[in-house]
Scaffold this motif. Structure first.
Motif, PDB file in Angstrom:
ATOM      1  N   ILE A 270      25.586  52.403  47.021  1.00  0.00           N
ATOM      2  CA  ILE A 270      26.257  51.102  46.984  1.00  0.00           C
ATOM      3  C   ILE A 270      26.162  50.466  48.365  1.00  0.00           C
ATOM      4  O   ILE A 270      26.521  51.078  49.372  1.00  0.00           O
ATOM      5  CB  ILE A 270      27.728  51.239  46.551  1.00  0.00           C
ATOM      6  CG1 ILE A 270      27.801  51.693  45.093  1.00  0.00           C
ATOM      7  CG2 ILE A 270      28.467  49.912  46.734  1.00  0.00           C
ATOM      8  CD1 ILE A 270      29.210  51.916  44.580  1.00  0.00           C
ATOM      9  N   ILE A 271      25.646  49.230  48.412  1.00  0.00           N
ATOM     10  CA  ILE A 271      25.555  48.521  49.690  1.00  0.00           C
ATOM     11  C   ILE A 271      26.580  47.391  49.767  1.00  0.00           C
ATOM     12  O   ILE A 271      26.940  46.958  50.855  1.00  0.00           O
ATOM     13  CB  ILE A 271      24.131  47.989  49.950  1.00  0.00           C
ATOM     14  CG1 ILE A 271      23.629  47.134  48.790  1.00  0.00           C
ATOM     15  CG2 ILE A 271      23.178  49.131  50.234  1.00  0.00           C
ATOM     16  CD1 ILE A 271      22.280  46.497  49.013  1.00  0.00           C
ATOM     17  N   ALA A 272      27.070  46.916  48.615  1.00  0.00           N
ATOM     18  CA  ALA A 272      28.104  45.870  48.617  1.00  0.00           C
ATOM     19  C   ALA A 272      28.883  45.941  47.312  1.00  0.00           C
ATOM     20  O   ALA A 272      28.333  46.253  46.257  1.00  0.00           O
ATOM     21  CB  ALA A 272      27.473  44.489  48.775  1.00  0.00           C
ATOM     22  N   THR A 273      30.162  45.633  47.424  1.00  0.00           N
ATOM     23  CA  THR A 273      31.033  45.513  46.264  1.00  0.00           C
ATOM     24  C   THR A 273      31.807  44.211  46.408  1.00  0.00           C
ATOM     25  O   THR A 273      32.274  43.883  47.500  1.00  0.00           O
ATOM     26  CB  THR A 273      32.027  46.693  46.182  1.00  0.00           C
ATOM     27  OG1 THR A 273      31.299  47.908  46.135  1.00  0.00           O
ATOM     28  CG2 THR A 273      32.916  46.582  44.953  1.00  0.00           C
ATOM     29  N   VAL A 274      31.900  43.473  45.296  1.00  0.00           N
ATOM     30  CA  VAL A 274      32.640  42.210  45.298  1.00  0.00           C
ATOM     31  C   VAL A 274      33.618  42.249  44.134  1.00  0.00           C
ATOM     32  O   VAL A 274      33.246  42.560  43.015  1.00  0.00           O
ATOM     33  CB  VAL A 274      31.685  40.996  45.149  1.00  0.00           C
ATOM     34  CG1 VAL A 274      32.478  39.694  45.104  1.00  0.00           C
ATOM     35  CG2 VAL A 274      30.662  40.975  46.274  1.00  0.00           C
ATOM     36  N   GLU A 275      34.881  41.933  44.428  1.00  0.00           N
ATOM     37  CA  GLU A 275      35.924  41.868  43.406  1.00  0.00           C
ATOM     38  C   GLU A 275      36.412  40.436  43.291  1.00  0.00           C
ATOM     39  O   GLU A 275      36.754  39.816  44.303  1.00  0.00           O
ATOM     40  CB  GLU A 275      37.118  42.747  43.780  1.00  0.00           C
ATOM     41  CG  GLU A 275      36.799  44.201  43.951  1.00  0.00           C
ATOM     42  CD  GLU A 275      37.996  45.015  44.423  1.00  0.00           C
ATOM     43  OE1 GLU A 275      37.906  46.236  44.387  1.00  0.00           O
ATOM     44  OE2 GLU A 275      39.017  44.420  44.846  1.00  0.00           O
ATOM     45  N   LYS A 276      36.464  39.926  42.073  1.00  0.00           N
ATOM     46  CA  LYS A 276      36.978  38.579  41.812  1.00  0.00           C
ATOM     47  C   LYS A 276      38.180  38.693  40.883  1.00  0.00           C
ATOM     48  O   LYS A 276      38.126  39.416  39.886  1.00  0.00           O
ATOM     49  CB  LYS A 276      35.925  37.708  41.129  1.00  0.00           C
ATOM     50  CG  LYS A 276      34.719  37.342  41.950  1.00  0.00           C
ATOM     51  CD  LYS A 276      33.724  36.555  41.075  1.00  0.00           C
ATOM     52  CE  LYS A 276      32.515  36.077  41.831  1.00  0.00           C
ATOM     53  NZ  LYS A 276      31.753  37.112  42.500  1.00  0.00           N
TER      54      LYS A 276
ATOM     55  N   MET B 288      41.029  31.693  42.639  1.00  0.00           N
ATOM     56  CA  MET B 288      40.216  32.883  42.477  1.00  0.00           C
ATOM     57  C   MET B 288      40.016  33.500  43.853  1.00  0.00           C
ATOM     58  O   MET B 288      39.529  32.839  44.774  1.00  0.00           O
ATOM     59  CB  MET B 288      38.852  32.592  41.850  1.00  0.00           C
ATOM     60  CG  MET B 288      38.059  33.868  41.632  1.00  0.00           C
ATOM     61  SD  MET B 288      36.484  33.638  40.799  1.00  0.00           S
ATOM     62  CE  MET B 288      35.635  32.564  41.935  1.00  0.00           C
ATOM     63  N   ILE B 289      40.397  34.746  43.964  1.00  0.00           N
ATOM     64  CA  ILE B 289      40.248  35.483  45.214  1.00  0.00           C
ATOM     65  C   ILE B 289      39.026  36.384  45.059  1.00  0.00           C
ATOM     66  O   ILE B 289      38.842  37.032  44.031  1.00  0.00           O
ATOM     67  CB  ILE B 289      41.496  36.346  45.502  1.00  0.00           C
ATOM     68  CG1 ILE B 289      42.785  35.514  45.402  1.00  0.00           C
ATOM     69  CG2 ILE B 289      41.360  37.055  46.840  1.00  0.00           C
ATOM     70  CD1 ILE B 289      42.860  34.340  46.345  1.00  0.00           C
ATOM     71  N   GLU B 290      38.230  36.415  46.109  1.00  0.00           N
ATOM     72  CA  GLU B 290      37.036  37.253  46.119  1.00  0.00           C
ATOM     73  C   GLU B 290      37.121  38.145  47.351  1.00  0.00           C
ATOM     74  O   GLU B 290      37.177  37.646  48.469  1.00  0.00           O
ATOM     75  CB  GLU B 290      35.800  36.351  46.170  1.00  0.00           C
ATOM     76  CG  GLU B 290      34.491  37.055  45.989  1.00  0.00           C
ATOM     77  CD  GLU B 290      33.333  36.084  45.967  1.00  0.00           C
ATOM     78  OE1 GLU B 290      32.712  35.940  44.903  1.00  0.00           O
ATOM     79  OE2 GLU B 290      33.037  35.462  47.020  1.00  0.00           O
ATOM     80  N   HIS B 291      37.184  39.454  47.139  1.00  0.00           N
ATOM     81  CA  HIS B 291      37.119  40.418  48.228  1.00  0.00           C
ATOM     82  C   HIS B 291      35.709  40.987  48.244  1.00  0.00           C
ATOM     83  O   HIS B 291      35.190  41.393  47.198  1.00  0.00           O
ATOM     84  CB  HIS B 291      38.128  41.547  48.035  1.00  0.00           C
ATOM     85  CG  HIS B 291      39.547  41.096  48.188  1.00  0.00           C
ATOM     86  ND1 HIS B 291      40.548  41.517  47.353  1.00  0.00           N
ATOM     87  CD2 HIS B 291      40.137  40.258  49.073  1.00  0.00           C
ATOM     88  CE1 HIS B 291      41.687  40.966  47.709  1.00  0.00           C
ATOM     89  NE2 HIS B 291      41.459  40.187  48.745  1.00  0.00           N
ATOM     90  N   LEU B 292      35.105  41.010  49.431  1.00  0.00           N
ATOM     91  CA  LEU B 292      33.728  41.459  49.588  1.00  0.00           C
ATOM     92  C   LEU B 292      33.704  42.639  50.559  1.00  0.00           C
ATOM     93  O   LEU B 292      34.290  42.553  51.647  1.00  0.00           O
ATOM     94  CB  LEU B 292      32.855  40.321  50.130  1.00  0.00           C
ATOM     95  CG  LEU B 292      32.915  39.017  49.336  1.00  0.00           C
ATOM     96  CD1 LEU B 292      33.816  38.008  50.025  1.00  0.00           C
ATOM     97  CD2 LEU B 292      31.542  38.440  49.157  1.00  0.00           C
ATOM     98  N   TYR B 293      33.039  43.711  50.168  1.00  0.00           N
ATOM     99  CA  TYR B 293      32.995  44.928  50.964  1.00  0.00           C
ATOM    100  C   TYR B 293      31.547  45.326  51.235  1.00  0.00           C
ATOM    101  O   TYR B 293      30.737  45.366  50.315  1.00  0.00           O
ATOM    102  CB  TYR B 293      33.659  46.089  50.217  1.00  0.00           C
ATOM    103  CG  TYR B 293      35.061  45.808  49.741  1.00  0.00           C
ATOM    104  CD1 TYR B 293      36.156  46.062  50.557  1.00  0.00           C
ATOM    105  CD2 TYR B 293      35.289  45.288  48.469  1.00  0.00           C
ATOM    106  CE1 TYR B 293      37.451  45.804  50.113  1.00  0.00           C
ATOM    107  CE2 TYR B 293      36.572  45.029  48.014  1.00  0.00           C
ATOM    108  CZ  TYR B 293      37.647  45.289  48.841  1.00  0.00           C
ATOM    109  OH  TYR B 293      38.919  45.036  48.406  1.00  0.00           O
ATOM    110  N   ALA B 294      31.235  45.619  52.502  1.00  0.00           N
ATOM    111  CA  ALA B 294      29.931  46.158  52.894  1.00  0.00           C
ATOM    112  C   ALA B 294      30.143  47.028  54.122  1.00  0.00           C
ATOM    113  O   ALA B 294      30.721  46.570  55.114  1.00  0.00           O
ATOM    114  CB  ALA B 294      28.940  45.048  53.210  1.00  0.00           C
TER     115      ALA B 294
END
Length: 136
Positions: A103-109, A117-123
């Motif tokens: 996994i290189i990125a995860t995005v939660e909406k 709408m909240i978007e959390h982005l993880y890398a």
């Protein structure tokens, strides 16, 4: 039908450029991404979903079935595996390295109590946040 369905326009972002840097996105594309205000159009029912991003720079469109991985290419040309899944009220996107499958990125909406709408982005060790307001 999901509360995520609708048209959303970016209202604010936090740490987004650092997120892009963690992904290895080059300076020019990071600067462009910093300036654009994308609109997201989300339509999901049961397992069939679509997410469209419209901007002055580039348009993207994903049509997918939840839980089914597919090949994708990022805006900067990287080949990735992409998977969308629904966990509770969150639409989660995982991007995996095409070769290693890591996994290189995860995005939660998700939609908050104020109908944003909240978007959390993880890398890597970077977390970014974007907030979208509903336009319809």
């Amino acid at each position: 039908m999901s509360e995520l369905n609708g048209t959303w326009i970016l209202e604010s972002k936090e740490n987004f450029e650092e997120f892009l840097k963690a992904l290895g996105v080059g300076l020019v594309l990071r600067k462009i991404a910093k300036k654009i205000t994308p609109t997201l159009i989300i339509n999901g029912e049961a397992n069939k979903w679509s997410v469209k991003m419209r901007s002055t720079f580039k348009n993207l469109e994903y049509n997918f079935n939840l839980g089914e991985e597919f090949d994708d290419e990022t805006i900067d040309g990287r080949k990735v595996k992409c998977l969308f899944k629904l966990e509770g009220n969150k639409l989660i996107t995982e991007q995996r390295d095409f070769k290693t499958k890591e996994i290189i990125a995860t995005v939660e909406k998700f939609v908050d109590a104020n109908d944003h709408m909240i978007e959390h982005l993880y890398a890597k060790n970077v977390v970014a946040k974007r907030i979208f307001k509903r336009v319809n």
